[in-house]
Scaffold this motif. Sequence first.
Motif, mmCIF file in Angstrom:
data_model
loop_
_atom_site.group_PDB
_atom_site.id
_atom_site.type_symbol
_atom_site.label_atom_id
_atom_site.label_comp_id
_atom_site.label_asym_id
_atom_site.label_seq_id
_atom_site.Cartn_x
_atom_site.Cartn_y
_atom_site.Cartn_z
ATOM 1 N N LYS A 1 9.176 1.336 -6.768
ATOM 2 C CA LYS A 1 7.971 2.160 -6.693
ATOM 3 C C LYS A 1 8.325 3.564 -7.150
ATOM 4 C CE LYS A 1 5.176 -0.831 -5.036
ATOM 5 N NZ LYS A 1 3.936 -1.173 -5.667
ATOM 6 N N THR B 1 10.806 -2.198 1.315
ATOM 7 C CA THR B 1 9.551 -2.951 1.364
ATOM 8 C C THR B 1 8.480 -2.215 0.587
ATOM 9 O OG1 THR B 1 8.844 -1.854 3.407
ATOM 10 C CG2 THR B 1 10.069 -3.922 3.636
ATOM 11 N N ASP B 2 7.406 -2.919 0.321
ATOM 12 C CA ASP B 2 6.308 -2.390 -0.474
ATOM 13 C C ASP B 2 5.282 -1.693 0.437
ATOM 14 O OD1 ASP B 2 4.551 -1.888 -2.500
ATOM 15 O OD2 ASP B 2 3.947 -3.971 -2.785
ATOM 16 N N THR B 3 5.714 -0.630 1.134
ATOM 17 C CA THR B 3 4.822 0.084 2.048
ATOM 18 C C THR B 3 4.884 1.589 1.794
ATOM 19 O OG1 THR B 3 6.511 0.362 3.747
ATOM 20 C CG2 THR B 3 5.167 -1.653 3.860
ATOM 21 N N VAL B 4 3.851 2.278 2.244
ATOM 22 C CA VAL B 4 3.829 3.736 2.128
ATOM 23 C C VAL B 4 4.955 4.332 2.970
ATOM 24 C CG1 VAL B 4 2.463 5.812 2.583
ATOM 25 C CG2 VAL B 4 1.372 3.799 1.616
ATOM 26 N N GLY B 5 5.230 3.745 4.130
ATOM 27 C CA GLY B 5 6.314 4.231 4.982
ATOM 28 C C GLY B 5 7.661 4.197 4.284
ATOM 29 N N SER B 6 7.926 3.139 3.533
ATOM 30 C CA SER B 6 9.184 3.051 2.781
ATOM 31 C C SER B 6 9.241 4.106 1.679
ATOM 32 C CB SER B 6 9.348 1.664 2.162
ATOM 33 O OG SER B 6 9.626 0.719 3.147
ATOM 34 N N ASP C 1 -1.605 5.701 10.707
ATOM 35 C CA ASP C 1 -2.826 5.473 9.932
ATOM 36 C C ASP C 1 -4.000 5.435 10.896
ATOM 37 O OD1 ASP C 1 -4.817 4.643 8.216
ATOM 38 O OD2 ASP C 1 -3.987 2.652 7.889
ATOM 39 N N ASP D 1 0.287 5.195 -3.774
ATOM 40 C CA ASP D 1 0.502 3.795 -3.434
ATOM 41 C C ASP D 1 -0.709 3.179 -2.758
ATOM 42 O OD1 ASP D 1 2.367 1.571 -3.377
ATOM 43 O OD2 ASP D 1 2.225 1.764 -1.208
ATOM 44 N N GLN E 1 -3.392 -1.021 -2.014
ATOM 45 C CA GLN E 1 -3.592 -1.646 -0.720
ATOM 46 C C GLN E 1 -5.081 -1.726 -0.424
ATOM 47 O OE1 GLN E 1 -1.335 0.464 2.195
ATOM 48 N NE2 GLN E 1 0.583 0.194 1.116
#
Length: 174
Positions: free
Chosen positions: A42, A61-66, A96, A139, A143
């Motif tokens: 990303k 991982t594919d998350t905003v946190g990562s 969130d 990102d 989602q």
Amino acid sequence: MRAHRALPAVLALLAAAACGISPTDVQTKGAAPTIKLPPPSKTIFLIRNKELTLEPADVETDTVGSLLGALFAASDRPLGDRTTELRGLEYVGMKDSLDPVQRDEKQLPRTSTLTVYFKGDRPLSRLGKAQIVCTAQQDAAQQDAAFEQVKIVRENDGHPSKAEGRPYTCGELK
């Protein structure tokens, strides 16, 4: 009588199906072919020539946190001709706050405000805020929930938390 007429047809069908190939047992010839995928790549916002620039970041991982974790961790690495306004600051986490669905509301994509928590003694510049907000919002388009705005909160040991201004959008900080 019908059985006598059907018998040659059945025999002809069986002969055609056999095609002269004799059956064999299942044979193992090795492991099944597999591929190994790298973690999702990303992007995060760093700074080049005093302007935001998208840079690749390998994340778990594919998350905003990562992505936010990778953004703050970038300040611990050499960045070449890029820099960051987040040096000396530590990513704590995020929350969130999804808007609740109203009873008669038309079903639309969900919107929310993302709150990003960090620690650190030095002031957070406008460009540092832009790095956080733009990384979080770029990102969100992939989602189900789109973060309409991002709120940044400084966690203080022994003192109350303090918001770094009002909630922001990437467009207004660029």
